[in-house]
Design an enzyme around this catalytic site. Structure first.
Site, PDB file in Angstrom:
ATOM      1  N   GLU A  20       0.580  -1.066   0.015  1.00 21.19           N
ATOM      2  CA  GLU A  20       0.193  -0.380   0.136  1.00 21.19           C
ATOM      3  C   GLU A  20       1.080   1.647   0.192  1.00 21.19           C
ATOM      4  O   GLU A  20       0.412   2.270  -0.208  1.00 21.19           O
ATOM      5  CB  GLU A  20      -0.662  -0.672   0.683  1.00 21.19           C
ATOM      6  N   TYR A  79      -6.291   6.067   4.913  1.00 24.65           N
ATOM      7  CA  TYR A  79      -7.029   5.264   4.200  1.00 24.65           C
ATOM      8  C   TYR A  79      -5.570   3.498   4.092  1.00 24.65           C
ATOM      9  O   TYR A  79      -6.261   2.828   3.657  1.00 24.65           O
ATOM     10  CB  TYR A  79      -6.597   5.498   2.895  1.00 24.65           C
ATOM     11  N   ASP A  82      -9.661   6.098  -2.391  1.00 25.70           N
ATOM     12  CA  ASP A  82      -8.139   6.567  -2.152  1.00 25.70           C
ATOM     13  C   ASP A  82      -9.027   6.908  -4.331  1.00 25.70           C
ATOM     14  O   ASP A  82     -10.673   7.689  -4.073  1.00 25.70           O
ATOM     15  CB  ASP A  82      -6.821   5.890  -3.275  1.00 25.70           C
TER      16      ASP A  82
END
Length: 324
Positions: free
Chosen positions: A36, A103, A121
């Site tokens: 990520e 996030y 996102d």
């Protein structure tokens, strides 16, 4: 259409169409975290070429924590010292780790641990805006707020938060693209407000245009006998912590304008900062002022590279014939 139905369609589509990415082999929390972080910084094809080399070098949190300091390493140190080397499961705990925001916390919690945590996102915001016909423009606070609320409702209704969240991201990357989306391949098209109303290419709405402001700012070149230049640390939001040249009256830079006796005008140059188009006018100062306060410092131009400063400072010094 119920949130449960939308979540189910997304999960089923993902199970059939997901790309075989290396971190999807076992969904180990450390691997998910690293993937990520990388995906937020560069394109998928670049990550795929780098990820496995990185993981071969830094096998686990402990090996990363011992590496050269950077943001991810700081997070790894946090995990080692505060969580006994175990990446936590909850969004609240994950967000206390250096470098992990909402996030990334949601991605780790849902993908690694199957927690019902939303993620938003650009891809997810676009899908939610089209699904629910959110009229707010790209980049707006309202769009992101509504997107987070929509994503939270949907993931709460999912059977597998891991599959659902990855399904949304995968749809955004492969199907529900910014331009010319492949609606014929989308499992949600029959329930998508934008598709039903033939507004897919209209949503999300483009960013609202911000009016451009024209500014003219005098900059003052003050040097000492050794060639050092007087600079002041900025305290405003726009360029906080950066050193800039003393200035006259302006609404751009904070701090009390320097009151000086100017001599030769060295010239002007243009510079753009967000929606501001600035004409800087550089003056040599005839009588050196008294610089009061800890915010002022004498800076050697040769050392400027090691000091945070906006790019226009170099433009001004080059105009004055001072090498940087």
């Amino acid at each position: 259409m119920s949130a449960r139905r939308l979540a189910s369609l997304t999960e089923n589509w993902f199970r059939k169409h997901q790309r075989p990415l290396p971190w999807r082999a076992v969904y180990e929390p450390y691997a998910v975290w690293i993937s990520e972080v990388m995906l937020q910084q560069t394109r998928m094809e670049v990550v795929l070429g780098y990820y496995e080399r990185f993981m071969a070098r830094f096998l686990d949190v402990a090996s990363l924590a011992a590496a050269t300091f950077d943001e991810v390493t700081a997070g790894a140190v946090d995990v080692m010292t505060r969580f006994n080397g175990v990446i936590p499961r909850t969004v609240d705990e994950l967000m206390t780790i250096a470098g992990i925001g909402r996030y990334t916390a949601g991605a780790i919690a849902s993908i690694a641990y199957e927690q019902r945590a939303p993620i938003v996102d650009g891809n997810v915001a676009r899908i939610v805006a089209r699904l629910f016909a959110i009229e707010a423009p790209l980049g707006s606070t309202k769009l992101m707020r509504d997107a987070w609320l929509g994503a939270e409702e949907l993931v709460a209704a999912s059977k597998s938060p891991r599959d659902f969240n990855q399904g949304l991201m995968e749809l955004g990357a492969l199907v529900c693209t910014p331009r010319n989306p492949s609606c014929g391949r989308c499992p949600l098209r029959a329930h998508c407000a934008a598709f039903i109303s033939n507004r897919v290419n209209d949503l999300p709405r483009p960013k609202a245009k911000i009016a451009t402001r024209e500014l003219r700012i005098p900059l003052y070149l003050v040097t000492d006998r050794t060639g050092r230049v007087l600079m002041r640390r900025e305290s405003g939001q726009l360029m906080r912590g950066m050193f800039h040249l003393p200035h006259g009256d302006t609404t751009l830079l904070t701090g009390t304008p320097l009151r000086v006796t100017t001599g030769q005008a060295l010239g002007t140059f243009r510079h753009t900062v967000t929606n501001r188009r600035i004409t800087f006018e550089v003056f040599v100062v005839v009588r050196r002022p008294r610089a009061r306060g800890a915010d002022y410092a004498w800076i050697d131009p040769a050392a400027l590279a090691a000091i945070p400063h906006p790019s226009y400072v170099r433009k001004a010094l080059r105009l004055a014939g001072i090498g940087t």
